[in-house]
Design an enzyme around this catalytic site. Structure first.
Site, PDB file in Angstrom:
ATOM      1  CG  LEU A  74      -1.957  -1.088   1.367  1.00 31.67           C
ATOM      2  CD1 LEU A  74      -2.667  -1.003   2.711  1.00 31.67           C
ATOM      3  CD2 LEU A  74      -2.975  -0.988   0.237  1.00 31.67           C
ATOM      4  CG  ASP A  75      -0.139   5.010  -1.972  1.00 29.92           C
ATOM      5  OD1 ASP A  75      -0.389   5.665  -0.937  1.00 29.92           O
ATOM      6  OD2 ASP A  75      -0.919   4.961  -2.935  1.00 29.92           O
ATOM      7  CB  ILE A  76       3.721   6.756   1.821  1.00 30.38           C
ATOM      8  CG1 ILE A  76       4.078   7.296   3.218  1.00 30.38           C
ATOM      9  CG2 ILE A  76       3.446   7.885   0.831  1.00 30.38           C
ATOM     10  CD1 ILE A  76       5.379   8.071   3.251  1.00 30.38           C
TER      11      ILE A  76
END
Length: 287
Positions: A107-109
């Site tokens: 999952l991106d930041i």
């Protein structure tokens, strides 16, 4: 019987097959003292080293397959170490002696929600492989006017820089003004795919939460930064989905958990998360 080197390393818990292929390409792996090459096969009696350290090679049946559900907060990176010293999803996970956790996907930041970890490299590799098309569901808050045409485009398919993409479903979930919530489903995990799809319709995503992975739903009582180990039936749901033999053992108690015990468990998780956050803040102040 020989096996592909990256498969053996993944099974040993060093990382996913994709990660191991990158390790091999970067000359970080050796077999019997010689630098390994992508495509190499190894026998059980050979000595494998990663970054100079000997890897204990196990037979497939030796490891008890374990899976963690983690409630990822925004601001954490899906990497083991960050050169800038930012928080990573691995900072909070429990240690397992002689083994390591492998993230199943990313999952991106700026995305929060359900993230899975396992100590079984083969399971991680198969679950992440696009051929199995495991459905993900996200809760999305968007900023902007969402027309019926935009929803129709998103379900029929839009063209992104890395190819066509579409949502299986787009379900309105309410909201106020031009801030609206939608639940969307898809079977891919490309980089920032959900955000880019909405952007293709002139709409910006202001919040993104993954709430389901296949049939595994995010435990709503699990606080951000908290984790829990999945029971055997859920581990075997994942294994069955990707055509792996069922696991027969678990590290969890097989006794049914009473409601009172469940509340106590959640409270312990909340205290652990709070303690971790306080420790991180103290470390920042020392710097």
């Amino acid at each position: 019987m020989s096996e592909k080197l990256q498969k053996v390393l993944a099974r040993a818990g060093v990382g996913s097959r994709r990660e191991m292929e990158k390790y091999i390409e970067a000359n970080r792996v050796s077999v019997d003292g010689k630098v390994a090459r992508l495509g190499d096969r190894v026998e059980p009696n050979q000595t494998i080293r990663v970054d100079g350290h000997i890897v204990k090679i196990e037979e497939p049946q030796e490891r008890v397959c374990r899976v963690l559900m983690y409630h990822k907060p925004e601001g954490e990176l899906c990497t083991r170490k960050d050169p800038e010293g930012r928080r990573t999803v691995f900072d909070r996970l429990p240690r397992i002696e002689g083994d390591r956790w492998i993230a199943i996907g990313r999952l991106d930041i700026n995305t929060s929600g359900l993230l899975l970890f396992t100590n079984d490299g083969e399971l991680a590799n198969r679950v992440m492989h696009p051929s199995y098309e495991i459905e993900r569901e996200y809760s999305v808050r968007v900023f902007g006017d969402v027309s019926k045409e935009a929803v129709r485009n998103l379900t029929k398919g839009v063209e992104l820089d890395d190819g066509p993409a579409r949502f299986h479903s787009v379900k309105p979930m309410g909201g106020e003004g031009i801030n609206k919530w939608f639940n969307v489903t898809l079977s891919e995990g490309r980089n920032r795919e959900v955000r880019r799809m909405w952007q293709s319709q002139g709409v910006e995503v202001s919040r993104l939460i993954r709430v389901r992975y296949g049939e595994l739903e995010l435990n709503k009582r699990l606080p951000q930064g908290g984790w829990e180990e999945l029971e055997l039936s859920k581990v075997n749901y994942l294994r069955k989905t990707v055509k792996l033999k069922p696991e027969t053992q678990t590290k969890l108690s097989v006794d049914p958990i009473k409601r009172k015990d469940k509340r106590a468990k959640v409270n312990r998780i909340r205290k652990a998360v709070k303690k971790h956050n306080q420790r991180v803040q103290q470390q920042k102040k020392r710097r």
